[in-house]
Write a protein that holds these residues in place. Structure first.
Motif, PDB file in Angstrom:
ATOM      1  N   ASN A   1       0.853  -1.188   0.000  1.00 45.14           N
ATOM      2  CA  ASN A   1       0.000   0.000   0.000  1.00 45.14           C
ATOM      3  C   ASN A   1       0.889   1.239   0.000  1.00 45.14           C
ATOM      4  O   ASN A   1       1.556   1.483   0.999  1.00 45.14           O
ATOM      5  CB  ASN A   1      -0.899   0.001   1.225  1.00 45.14           C
ATOM      6  CG  ASN A   1      -1.902   1.144   1.226  1.00 45.14           C
ATOM      7  OD1 ASN A   1      -2.135   1.768   0.195  1.00 45.14           O
ATOM      8  ND2 ASN A   1      -2.481   1.423   2.385  1.00 45.14           N
ATOM      9  N   PRO A   2       0.931   1.968  -1.116  1.00 42.10           N
ATOM     10  CA  PRO A   2       0.145   1.894  -2.347  1.00 42.10           C
ATOM     11  C   PRO A   2       0.450   0.625  -3.163  1.00 42.10           C
ATOM     12  O   PRO A   2       1.471  -0.021  -2.964  1.00 42.10           O
ATOM     13  CB  PRO A   2       0.565   3.152  -3.126  1.00 42.10           C
ATOM     14  CG  PRO A   2       1.215   4.044  -2.121  1.00 42.10           C
ATOM     15  CD  PRO A   2       1.837   3.134  -1.122  1.00 42.10           C
ATOM     16  N   THR A   3      -0.449   0.324  -4.109  1.00 38.45           N
ATOM     17  CA  THR A   3      -0.279  -0.837  -4.966  1.00 38.45           C
ATOM     18  C   THR A   3      -0.564  -0.465  -6.417  1.00 38.45           C
ATOM     19  O   THR A   3      -1.327   0.459  -6.693  1.00 38.45           O
ATOM     20  CB  THR A   3      -1.230  -1.967  -4.531  1.00 38.45           C
ATOM     21  OG1 THR A   3      -1.016  -3.115  -5.364  1.00 38.45           O
ATOM     22  CG2 THR A   3      -2.687  -1.537  -4.641  1.00 38.45           C
ATOM     23  N   THR A   4       0.047  -1.215  -7.316  1.00 37.98           N
ATOM     24  CA  THR A   4      -0.251  -1.054  -8.743  1.00 37.98           C
ATOM     25  C   THR A   4      -1.181  -2.148  -9.240  1.00 37.98           C
ATOM     26  O   THR A   4      -1.633  -2.104 -10.380  1.00 37.98           O
ATOM     27  CB  THR A   4       1.040  -1.081  -9.577  1.00 37.98           C
ATOM     28  OG1 THR A   4       1.730  -2.312  -9.318  1.00 37.98           O
ATOM     29  CG2 THR A   4       1.945   0.097  -9.224  1.00 37.98           C
TER      30      THR A   4
ATOM     31  N   SER B   1      -6.693   4.672 -10.907  1.00 36.63           N
ATOM     32  CA  SER B   1      -5.847   5.196  -9.840  1.00 36.63           C
ATOM     33  C   SER B   1      -6.687   6.076  -8.918  1.00 36.63           C
ATOM     34  O   SER B   1      -7.265   7.068  -9.359  1.00 36.63           O
ATOM     35  CB  SER B   1      -4.685   6.005 -10.431  1.00 36.63           C
ATOM     36  OG  SER B   1      -3.862   5.176 -11.227  1.00 36.63           O
TER      37      SER B   1
ATOM     38  N   VAL C   1      -4.330   2.875  -1.467  1.00 34.65           N
ATOM     39  CA  VAL C   1      -4.123   3.717  -2.632  1.00 34.65           C
ATOM     40  C   VAL C   1      -3.780   2.840  -3.818  1.00 34.65           C
ATOM     41  O   VAL C   1      -2.837   2.043  -3.759  1.00 34.65           O
ATOM     42  CB  VAL C   1      -2.993   4.739  -2.389  1.00 34.65           C
ATOM     43  CG1 VAL C   1      -2.729   5.554  -3.649  1.00 34.65           C
ATOM     44  CG2 VAL C   1      -3.339   5.651  -1.210  1.00 34.65           C
ATOM     45  N   LYS C   2      -4.549   2.967  -4.894  1.00 34.74           N
ATOM     46  CA  LYS C   2      -4.275   2.270  -6.153  1.00 34.74           C
ATOM     47  C   LYS C   2      -3.574   3.260  -7.095  1.00 34.74           C
ATOM     48  O   LYS C   2      -4.142   4.292  -7.454  1.00 34.74           O
ATOM     49  CB  LYS C   2      -5.569   1.769  -6.780  1.00 34.74           C
ATOM     50  CG  LYS C   2      -5.479   1.317  -8.241  1.00 34.74           C
ATOM     51  CD  LYS C   2      -4.521   0.140  -8.426  1.00 34.74           C
ATOM     52  CE  LYS C   2      -4.655  -0.472  -9.820  1.00 34.74           C
ATOM     53  NZ  LYS C   2      -4.459   0.465 -10.926  1.00 34.74           N
ATOM     54  N   LYS C   3      -2.335   2.962  -7.472  1.00 32.68           N
ATOM     55  CA  LYS C   3      -1.582   3.848  -8.358  1.00 32.68           C
ATOM     56  C   LYS C   3      -2.046   3.681  -9.802  1.00 32.68           C
ATOM     57  O   LYS C   3      -2.456   2.607 -10.218  1.00 32.68           O
ATOM     58  CB  LYS C   3      -0.079   3.565  -8.261  1.00 32.68           C
ATOM     59  CG  LYS C   3       0.542   4.026  -6.937  1.00 32.68           C
ATOM     60  CD  LYS C   3       2.027   3.818  -6.985  1.00 32.68           C
ATOM     61  CE  LYS C   3       2.725   4.379  -5.760  1.00 32.68           C
ATOM     62  NZ  LYS C   3       4.179   4.165  -5.785  1.00 32.68           N
TER      63      LYS C   3
END
Length: 223
Positions: free
Chosen positions: A154-157, A202, A221-223
């Motif tokens: 976290n964040p992650t792609t 994102s 958070v999704k990048k």
């Protein structure tokens, strides 16, 4: 600064983890303030939010309501007794504060200033086994079990891991900022689930993990 020590008198081994507070530090990895743990026979370590294991962790300004996830690892195969205690302590705020260790497996809350904490285990690595805190009643037993759940990276792609060390996962639901459910995963009764978020835009999302001990929501958070 507080040095947490773990020892096993039976095998004559001891290891320390350092937790410090400094207004210039963050909750992430700060060069010069944080250091990853060394792989030793017996280890005590803290966690970052992304699961990184630290032997030295510096947090921001001291807050008596702070909680610090603590893991434990041992390569000793046989069931062995260990003691966790305060090796050293510096600073007036920590001197005047309580220091408590929550055993997330049993829900016990122990005053480390009064005495060492004793437990027994066999070989293994136990992420989030304990929580270090500075007031006695932040978490009840059920709350401590839920707070031990980790969602990382976290964040992650894309893919995230959801680890629930002490209770099985029944369902995982992801909501966007508008409160709409965008992904749902039915658990298989295990303590580890992998969730693929690669198809999402994102943004910030909320991951709600339902277990047989209750429900916990984490921001991701999704990048």
């Amino acid at each position: 600064r507080i040095w947490l020590s773990v020892s096993t008198p039976e095998h004559g081994m001891q290891k320390q983890a350092l937790v410090a507070f400094d207004p210039v530090a963050t909750e992430g990895m700060d060069p010069g303030y944080d250091s990853r743990r060394l792989a030793t026979v017996v280890s005590l370590y803290t966690h970052l939010a992304d699961g990184t294991q630290l032997g030295i962790q510096t947090l921001g300004e001291f807050d008596s309501g702070a909680t610090v996830p603590v893991g434990f690892s041992t390569l000793i195969d046989a069931e062995t007794e260990y003691k966790i205690f305060i090796g050293n302590l510096e600073g007036p705020q920590l001197t005047d504060s309580g220091v408590y260790l929550v055993d997330n497996l049993t829900g016990a809350v122990h005053d480390l200033k009064a005495d060492s904490f004793t437990f027994s285990t066999g070989m293994g690595t136990f992420h989030n086994r304990f929580t270090l805190q500075f007031t006695p009643n932040i978490l009840g037993a059920d709350d401590a079990i839920l707070e031990s759940i980790a969602v990382y990276p976290n964040p992650t792609t894309g893919e995230v891991n959801i680890v629930s060390p002490h209770t099985s996962i029944q369902e995982v639901e992801v909501h966007d900022l508008m409160g709409r459910a965008v992904t749902t995963l039915v658990g298989d009764g295990t303590q580890l689930q992998r969730l693929d978020l690669s198809g999402l835009n994102s943004s910030v999302y909320f991951v709600t993990v339902t277990t047989d001990q209750g429900t916990l929501t984490k921001r991701i958070v999704k990048k």
